[in-house]
Scaffold this active site. Sequence first.
Site, PDB file in Angstrom:
ATOM      1  N   TRP A   1       0.550  16.276 -23.999  1.00  0.00           N
ATOM      2  CA  TRP A   1       0.806  15.188 -24.938  1.00  0.00           C
ATOM      3  C   TRP A   1       2.079  15.464 -25.734  1.00  0.00           C
ATOM      4  O   TRP A   1       2.870  14.550 -26.007  1.00  0.00           O
ATOM      5  CB  TRP A   1      -0.374  15.030 -25.898  1.00  0.00           C
ATOM      6  N   HIS A   2       2.300  16.728 -26.094  1.00  0.00           N
ATOM      7  CA  HIS A   2       3.464  17.069 -26.907  1.00  0.00           C
ATOM      8  C   HIS A   2       4.769  16.987 -26.124  1.00  0.00           C
ATOM      9  O   HIS A   2       5.832  16.829 -26.722  1.00  0.00           O
ATOM     10  CB  HIS A   2       3.306  18.472 -27.495  1.00  0.00           C
ATOM     11  N   GLY A   3       4.715  17.087 -24.814  1.00  0.00           N
ATOM     12  CA  GLY A   3       5.950  16.978 -24.058  1.00  0.00           C
ATOM     13  C   GLY A   3       5.746  17.245 -22.585  1.00  0.00           C
ATOM     14  O   GLY A   3       4.881  18.035 -22.198  1.00  0.00           O
TER      15      GLY A   3
END
Length: 448
Positions: free
Chosen positions: A276-278
């Site tokens: 989700w963060h990258g």
Amino acid sequence: MFLILISTLIDYIAGIKMDEKLTKKGRRPFLIISLISNLGILCLFKYYNFFNDSFASLFELLNIPYLIPSLSIILPVGISFYTFQTMGYSIDVYKGKIKAEHHLGYFALYVTYFPQLVAGPIEKSSNLLPQFKVKQFVEYKRVTDGLKLMTWGFFKKVVIADQISPMIKYVTDNPEQFNGFSVLLCSCLFIYQIYCDFSAYSDIAIGGAQVMGVRLMENFRRPFFAKSLSELWNRWHISLINWFQEYIFSPLGGSKKGRRKAYRNVMIVFLVSGLWHGASYNFLIWGILNGLVIVLTLRFTKLKSEANKKLGSFRKSVWYRRFLRVKTYLIFAVLGILFYTSDLYAAQVLGKSLFKGWSNDIMGIISNEGNSRAHILYLGHDSIRFIALLIGIMVLEYVHYIQEYKGSVREILATKSVFFRWTLYIGITLLIMAYSFDQEIPFIYFQF
């Protein structure tokens, strides 16, 4: 805007259709349409190139032709936030927890509410939607409290986070030039940067919404007071962690179906959190390692309780609590190397450098030969800016200490004189303005 419109219309119609069905079986096709639409948009724009490039590298390694091209696209604004927000709405309607919103205007406002659209908090429809239907009036205390929270957010962003940013870049641009002390200092400062950057946006969003009479949920709760990594995550980006717990961890069985499945579920949550963060291996490994530390902590709970018995009364002392907080902070900081480096090579270089050259760094700081102190300790800053940054962090931690142990800072300030309060407000505002002339650095979580 086109993607937001598509997501809004699909979830709006799916919600109404699910509301009309009496059984979960009848609702299921509309939930599937909603989830596939949202996840499809998210995966196409955020993860397609990552997975496509990974397959291309694998096929190249195996000497097999790979003809699927990458897409020349940019990441749409707020896509990671509003897709999760609308998916949560669809799942809640499917489970019968809430009634579908039949007014398209209110539902569209829920999806696109501007203070928290681009970087959260990720709000539940049961909290946000009803507030839009309440007639609002200007209330002096509510408005001024919101403005104070926004000012505090700007202080954290401009006076702390933006001052650390060039120091992190100074290290990541040439990772081979740094040894253990500088790498650890950089990692510790980065944790303050990302906290002050992201929590600042949350404060500004929550404060801005409060000015208009809307209460958004708390997104950070003094994470550096946590005594374990699992507690830190319960205090950090709370809206996302709650989303993971409610829509991934609990449906998988949570911790109710035995230890092994509980460990598996924790790892799945942090694997998803990393992605989700990258869309990069750095974030993927960062998520896995965070999950692994928490699983190991759960695995050795019995050993930990036996150690606590041997510590006796010392376990209740303030020094032991401080030790646990520092330990948790350092673990989070070291794992953060994977977060602030651009690729695995830079992360590997800094990870190895963490364990070498400590004596040389300390001697360089003491002697300051060839202005080595600026390189090792100030990380490209001058001494005055570095000291000013430390003072800013001390102010931040003092406010956190008051919030953790003494209560609301606003209530305490209310007991002070008008002259003191307004001198403080004007002073902080002028300080923010003075620092703002230097540079303009986007919020870190805008990229997610």
